[in-house]
Design a protein around this motif. Structure first.
Motif, PDB file in Angstrom:
ATOM      1  N   MET A 139       0.844  -1.196   0.000  1.00  0.00           N
ATOM      2  CA  MET A 139       0.000   0.000   0.000  1.00  0.00           C
ATOM      3  C   MET A 139       0.884   1.254   0.000  1.00  0.00           C
ATOM      4  O   MET A 139       1.840   1.331   0.764  1.00  0.00           O
ATOM      5  CB  MET A 139      -0.889   0.014   1.255  1.00  0.00           C
ATOM      6  CG  MET A 139      -1.797   1.231   1.349  1.00  0.00           C
ATOM      7  SD  MET A 139      -2.823   1.237   2.862  1.00  0.00           S
ATOM      8  CE  MET A 139      -4.163   0.178   2.345  1.00  0.00           C
ATOM      9  N   HIS A 140       0.541   2.193  -0.873  1.00  0.00           N
ATOM     10  CA  HIS A 140       1.302   3.439  -0.916  1.00  0.00           C
ATOM     11  C   HIS A 140       1.102   4.217   0.390  1.00  0.00           C
ATOM     12  O   HIS A 140       0.034   4.124   1.015  1.00  0.00           O
ATOM     13  CB  HIS A 140       0.830   4.307  -2.082  1.00  0.00           C
ATOM     14  CG  HIS A 140       1.337   3.856  -3.413  1.00  0.00           C
ATOM     15  ND1 HIS A 140       2.002   4.695  -4.267  1.00  0.00           N
ATOM     16  CD2 HIS A 140       1.299   2.660  -4.027  1.00  0.00           C
ATOM     17  CE1 HIS A 140       2.350   4.028  -5.363  1.00  0.00           C
ATOM     18  NE2 HIS A 140       1.932   2.789  -5.237  1.00  0.00           N
ATOM     19  N   ILE A 141       2.121   4.980   0.759  1.00  0.00           N
ATOM     20  CA  ILE A 141       2.014   5.824   1.949  1.00  0.00           C
ATOM     21  C   ILE A 141       0.790   6.734   1.803  1.00  0.00           C
ATOM     22  O   ILE A 141       0.008   6.906   2.740  1.00  0.00           O
ATOM     23  CB  ILE A 141       3.302   6.667   2.139  1.00  0.00           C
ATOM     24  CG1 ILE A 141       4.522   5.751   2.324  1.00  0.00           C
ATOM     25  CG2 ILE A 141       3.153   7.631   3.319  1.00  0.00           C
ATOM     26  CD1 ILE A 141       5.863   6.487   2.249  1.00  0.00           C
ATOM     27  N   PHE A 145      -2.464   4.908   2.431  1.00  0.00           N
ATOM     28  CA  PHE A 145      -2.678   4.669   3.860  1.00  0.00           C
ATOM     29  C   PHE A 145      -3.178   5.946   4.531  1.00  0.00           C
ATOM     30  O   PHE A 145      -4.121   5.919   5.337  1.00  0.00           O
ATOM     31  CB  PHE A 145      -1.376   4.182   4.528  1.00  0.00           C
ATOM     32  CG  PHE A 145      -1.557   3.851   5.983  1.00  0.00           C
ATOM     33  CD1 PHE A 145      -2.262   2.722   6.378  1.00  0.00           C
ATOM     34  CD2 PHE A 145      -1.034   4.680   6.970  1.00  0.00           C
ATOM     35  CE1 PHE A 145      -2.453   2.436   7.725  1.00  0.00           C
ATOM     36  CE2 PHE A 145      -1.214   4.391   8.317  1.00  0.00           C
ATOM     37  CZ  PHE A 145      -1.922   3.265   8.694  1.00  0.00           C
ATOM     38  N   MET A 193      -6.746   6.431   3.703  1.00  0.00           N
ATOM     39  CA  MET A 193      -7.600   5.514   4.477  1.00  0.00           C
ATOM     40  C   MET A 193      -7.825   6.069   5.881  1.00  0.00           C
ATOM     41  O   MET A 193      -8.941   6.036   6.409  1.00  0.00           O
ATOM     42  CB  MET A 193      -6.961   4.126   4.543  1.00  0.00           C
ATOM     43  CG  MET A 193      -7.830   3.089   5.250  1.00  0.00           C
ATOM     44  SD  MET A 193      -7.130   1.426   5.110  1.00  0.00           S
ATOM     45  CE  MET A 193      -5.806   1.505   6.312  1.00  0.00           C
ATOM     46  N   MET A 194      -6.764   6.609   6.457  1.00  0.00           N
ATOM     47  CA  MET A 194      -6.894   7.217   7.796  1.00  0.00           C
ATOM     48  C   MET A 194      -7.847   8.408   7.744  1.00  0.00           C
ATOM     49  O   MET A 194      -8.629   8.618   8.668  1.00  0.00           O
ATOM     50  CB  MET A 194      -5.529   7.679   8.319  1.00  0.00           C
ATOM     51  CG  MET A 194      -4.600   6.573   8.761  1.00  0.00           C
ATOM     52  SD  MET A 194      -5.273   5.576  10.119  1.00  0.00           S
ATOM     53  CE  MET A 194      -5.541   4.047   9.245  1.00  0.00           C
ATOM     54  N   GLN A 232     -10.390   8.812   5.665  1.00  0.00           N
ATOM     55  CA  GLN A 232     -11.738   8.248   5.544  1.00  0.00           C
ATOM     56  C   GLN A 232     -12.249   7.755   6.911  1.00  0.00           C
ATOM     57  O   GLN A 232     -13.396   7.997   7.293  1.00  0.00           O
ATOM     58  CB  GLN A 232     -11.692   7.087   4.531  1.00  0.00           C
ATOM     59  CG  GLN A 232     -12.953   6.248   4.439  1.00  0.00           C
ATOM     60  CD  GLN A 232     -14.140   7.010   3.848  1.00  0.00           C
ATOM     61  OE1 GLN A 232     -13.965   8.004   3.159  1.00  0.00           O
ATOM     62  NE2 GLN A 232     -15.342   6.555   4.157  1.00  0.00           N
ATOM     63  N   LEU A 233     -11.370   7.106   7.640  1.00  0.00           N
ATOM     64  CA  LEU A 233     -11.773   6.510   8.928  1.00  0.00           C
ATOM     65  C   LEU A 233     -11.916   7.551  10.036  1.00  0.00           C
ATOM     66  O   LEU A 233     -12.838   7.465  10.854  1.00  0.00           O
ATOM     67  CB  LEU A 233     -10.728   5.466   9.377  1.00  0.00           C
ATOM     68  CG  LEU A 233     -10.712   4.130   8.646  1.00  0.00           C
ATOM     69  CD1 LEU A 233      -9.546   3.275   9.139  1.00  0.00           C
ATOM     70  CD2 LEU A 233     -12.030   3.396   8.865  1.00  0.00           C
ATOM     71  N   ALA A 250       2.024   0.048  14.075  1.00  0.00           N
ATOM     72  CA  ALA A 250       0.836   0.390  13.279  1.00  0.00           C
ATOM     73  C   ALA A 250       0.173   1.647  13.835  1.00  0.00           C
ATOM     74  O   ALA A 250      -0.214   2.546  13.079  1.00  0.00           O
ATOM     75  CB  ALA A 250      -0.146  -0.784  13.285  1.00  0.00           C
ATOM     76  N   ILE A 259       2.298   4.909  13.015  1.00  0.00           N
ATOM     77  CA  ILE A 259       2.178   5.400  11.629  1.00  0.00           C
ATOM     78  C   ILE A 259       0.741   5.870  11.361  1.00  0.00           C
ATOM     79  O   ILE A 259       0.528   6.837  10.617  1.00  0.00           O
ATOM     80  CB  ILE A 259       2.677   4.352  10.583  1.00  0.00           C
ATOM     81  CG1 ILE A 259       2.883   5.046   9.231  1.00  0.00           C
ATOM     82  CG2 ILE A 259       1.780   3.155  10.479  1.00  0.00           C
ATOM     83  CD1 ILE A 259       3.554   4.194   8.167  1.00  0.00           C
ATOM     84  N   ALA A 260      -0.238   5.253  12.013  1.00  0.00           N
ATOM     85  CA  ALA A 260      -1.635   5.667  11.835  1.00  0.00           C
ATOM     86  C   ALA A 260      -1.859   7.076  12.394  1.00  0.00           C
ATOM     87  O   ALA A 260      -2.447   7.939  11.734  1.00  0.00           O
ATOM     88  CB  ALA A 260      -2.567   4.675  12.520  1.00  0.00           C
ATOM     89  N   LEU A 274       0.461   9.278  12.983  1.00  0.00           N
ATOM     90  CA  LEU A 274       1.284  10.204  12.197  1.00  0.00           C
ATOM     91  C   LEU A 274       0.514  10.623  10.932  1.00  0.00           C
ATOM     92  O   LEU A 274       0.496  11.809  10.574  1.00  0.00           O
ATOM     93  CB  LEU A 274       2.613   9.537  11.818  1.00  0.00           C
ATOM     94  CG  LEU A 274       3.632  10.416  11.104  1.00  0.00           C
ATOM     95  CD1 LEU A 274       4.162  11.510  12.038  1.00  0.00           C
ATOM     96  CD2 LEU A 274       4.806   9.571  10.584  1.00  0.00           C
ATOM     97  N   LEU A 305       2.131  12.988   3.436  1.00  0.00           N
ATOM     98  CA  LEU A 305       3.248  12.278   4.077  1.00  0.00           C
ATOM     99  C   LEU A 305       4.174  11.623   3.039  1.00  0.00           C
ATOM    100  O   LEU A 305       5.398  11.650   3.194  1.00  0.00           O
ATOM    101  CB  LEU A 305       2.645  11.225   5.020  1.00  0.00           C
ATOM    102  CG  LEU A 305       3.472  10.641   6.136  1.00  0.00           C
ATOM    103  CD1 LEU A 305       4.145  11.696   6.984  1.00  0.00           C
ATOM    104  CD2 LEU A 305       2.574   9.734   7.012  1.00  0.00           C
ATOM    105  N   GLU A 306       3.593  11.052   1.994  1.00  0.00           N
ATOM    106  CA  GLU A 306       4.410  10.391   0.965  1.00  0.00           C
ATOM    107  C   GLU A 306       5.269  11.418   0.219  1.00  0.00           C
ATOM    108  O   GLU A 306       6.468  11.199   0.022  1.00  0.00           O
ATOM    109  CB  GLU A 306       3.512   9.648  -0.029  1.00  0.00           C
ATOM    110  CG  GLU A 306       4.314   8.966  -1.128  1.00  0.00           C
ATOM    111  CD  GLU A 306       3.498   7.989  -1.955  1.00  0.00           C
ATOM    112  OE1 GLU A 306       2.596   7.333  -1.409  1.00  0.00           O
ATOM    113  OE2 GLU A 306       3.771   7.870  -3.156  1.00  0.00           O
TER     114      GLU A 306
END
Lengths: 95, 95
Positions: A1-3, A6, A9-10, A12-13, A54, A57-58, A60, A71-72
């Motif tokens: 998964m690309h940075i 991810f 996704m964070m 969205q959540l 996990a 990084i989540a 962050l 971040l990427e």
């Protein structure tokens, strides 16, 4: 998964919660997760350590979301295959 | 860039130094970078903030390398599109 994926996704959540909590509160929460990672490392619990990595990084990524940082992009801009200080790979810095 | 690729790049660049420094020293260095991120956020310096985000994820990847953790696997195992606590997307946790 690309940075970036991810981080999306964070968003969205958790963005609805992160944005309400704000930068200071989210930074502090990241600090708590950093502390928990340290505890898991101290007792050499690999399963717990993996979960704490996990979480760090989540959080962050969450902090990056509410501060408008990709971040990427940030990571690749600074670390593009060479050490940003000595410009070598592997790093040859002498300090 | 995949999280795993970024971690591999950090290994190529820094593993020879990270492995000598060890887990405790690398964790402490990550802590320093976390502190610097906090300072950049406080003064709202976007350019500096972006660089500090890069450093935090870089040192997190370095720490993962010397502890034998695959950061991407860890992240996806815990955060697989749903909140690990409430199992919803977006998160519906009430705490």
């Amino acid at each position: 998964m690309h940075i970036h994926e991810f981080q999306e996704m964070m968003k969205q959540l958790y963005f609805h919660r992160d944005s309400k909590r704000g930068v200071k509160g989210t930074y502090e929460w990241l600090g708590d997760e950093f502390g928990e990672l340290g505890k898991a490392l101290k007792v050499s619990d690999k399963e717990a350590t993996e979960k704490e990595f996990a979480d760090v990084i989540a959080w962050l990524a969450s902090l990056a979301n509410i501060t408008g940082i990709d971040l990427e992009r940030a990571a690749i801009r600074k670390y593009n295959g060479k050490c940003p200080k000595c410009k070598q790979s592997p790093c040859q810095c002498t300090f």
